[in-house]
Design an enzyme around this catalytic site. Structure first.
Site, PDB file in Angstrom:
ATOM      1  N   CYS A   1     -38.450  10.742   5.493  1.00 28.06           N
ATOM      2  CA  CYS A   1     -37.978  10.477   6.864  1.00 28.06           C
ATOM      3  C   CYS A   1     -36.461  10.614   6.950  1.00 28.06           C
ATOM      4  O   CYS A   1     -35.924  11.144   7.928  1.00 28.06           O
ATOM      5  CB  CYS A   1     -38.384   9.076   7.318  1.00 28.06           C
ATOM      6  SG  CYS A   1     -40.165   8.830   7.336  1.00 28.06           S
TER       7      CYS A   1
ATOM      8  N   ARG B   1     -46.555  11.897  11.004  1.00 20.50           N
ATOM      9  CA  ARG B   1     -45.434  12.670  11.545  1.00 20.50           C
ATOM     10  C   ARG B   1     -45.960  13.536  12.697  1.00 20.50           C
ATOM     11  O   ARG B   1     -46.447  14.642  12.463  1.00 20.50           O
ATOM     12  CB  ARG B   1     -44.815  13.548  10.450  1.00 20.50           C
ATOM     13  CG  ARG B   1     -44.282  12.758   9.291  1.00 20.50           C
ATOM     14  CD  ARG B   1     -43.682  13.608   8.202  1.00 20.50           C
ATOM     15  NE  ARG B   1     -43.600  12.831   6.980  1.00 20.50           N
ATOM     16  CZ  ARG B   1     -42.638  11.938   6.705  1.00 20.50           C
ATOM     17  NH1 ARG B   1     -41.667  11.761   7.569  1.00 20.50           N
ATOM     18  NH2 ARG B   1     -42.651  11.247   5.590  1.00 20.50           N
TER      19      ARG B   1
HETATM   20  C1  BEZ Z   1     -41.110   9.117   3.241  1.00 23.66           C
HETATM   21  O1  BEZ Z   1     -40.523   9.339   2.207  1.00 23.66           O
HETATM   22  O2  BEZ Z   1     -40.601   9.298   4.350  1.00 23.66           O
HETATM   23  C2  BEZ Z   1     -42.517   8.598   3.173  1.00 23.66           C
HETATM   24  C3  BEZ Z   1     -43.313   9.041   2.151  1.00 23.66           C
HETATM   25  C4  BEZ Z   1     -44.608   8.543   2.052  1.00 23.66           C
HETATM   26  C5  BEZ Z   1     -45.059   7.624   2.979  1.00 23.66           C
HETATM   27  C6  BEZ Z   1     -44.256   7.226   4.020  1.00 23.66           C
HETATM   28  C7  BEZ Z   1     -42.964   7.713   4.121  1.00 23.66           C
END
Ligand code: BEZ
Length: 238
Positions: free
Chosen positions: A54, A137
């Site tokens: 993110c 997402r």
């Molecule tokens: C992230 O790194 O944004 C992420 C990865 C796995 C689950 C949720 C967020």
């Protein structure tokens, strides 16, 4: 189906009005989509603050914000975290994170707090097969009339391609402005597709080469040139 179960599974569709909501964001309160009337808007969700994928996405989107603004498109983010978490995360990004040559990145677009998941559920951003507690997402392209024009969903582990989101926006606007369709991997300057022949007569005249400027592979598959500058002149700042 009980009402709360229905809310959980609500999935807006392309061609429908964007569901309305009021929300608190890092840039103040918003009334969606009314506040965005006259602009394109990309409403997108991310799973959680203070997570690496993110963070890379927010830095990339924030770095491209002016480019989207030039195409009359505003950005609005959402996660099911609270406002103070959002503020702390965005401050950390600006102060500490350097990624792919981007640093000191200020996220100026609003990030919605949605602890109750009310908005996320309205937009089908909670997909229990992936996670009950985090939004997937999601990306919603909403036009200046508040109509959903494109929806893309990615799972938690897959960071988005923001060049593709920009390409999709320009292609949507080009289709509207020039009444054409855009083929696979289209970019401004590439040939565009004109609507298929709607009658046997049109099909024949296209195959006879009677419609100027068209190149027909077959009666149903005709393209025409569309100048890159002409496209950009129309779709930017509109
Ligand atoms: C992230 O790194 O944004 C992420 C990865 C796995 C689950 C949720 C967020």
């Amino acid at each position: 189906m009980e009402e709360n179960v229905q809310k959980q599974v609500s999935m807006p569709r392309i061609g429908e009005k964007a569901p309305e909501f009021k929300a608190v964001t890092t840039q103040g309160d918003i009334n969606f989509p009314a506040d965005y009337k006259g602009s394109w808007v990309i409403l997108f969700s991310h799973p959680a603050d203070f997570t690496p994928v993110c963070t890379s996405e927010f830095m990339t989107f924030a770095s491209m914000e002016d480019k989207f603004a030039e195409a009359n498109c505003k950005l609005v983010g959402l996660s099911v975290d609270g406002l103070y978490s959002h503020i702390a995360w965005l401050r950390t990004i600006k102060e500490k994170i350097e990624y792919k040559g981007m640093k000191n990145v200020e996220v100026k677009f609003p990030l919605i707090e949605d602890i109750t998941m009310e908005v996320a559920k309205k937009y089908g951003m909670i997909q229990p097969g992936e996670s009950n507690t985090k939004a997937v997402r999601a990306v919603f392209f909403i036009d200046p009339h508040g109509v959903i024009r494109t929806i893309i969903y990615y799972p938690l582990s897959l960071g988005r391609n923001f060049d593709e989101l920009y390409r999709a926006l320009i292609a949507l606007k080009t289709a509207d402005e020039f009444s054409v369709a855009t083929p696979a991997d289209w970019r401004p300057g590439d040939d565009v597709i004109i609507s298929p022949a709607g009658s046997c007569g049109t099909a024949q005249s296209r195959m006879d080469g009677k419609e100027e400027g068209l190149e027909c592979k077959d009666w149903f598959f005709c393209t025409k040139k569309l100048d890159k500058d002409q496209v950009l002149k129309k779709v930017l700042k509109k």
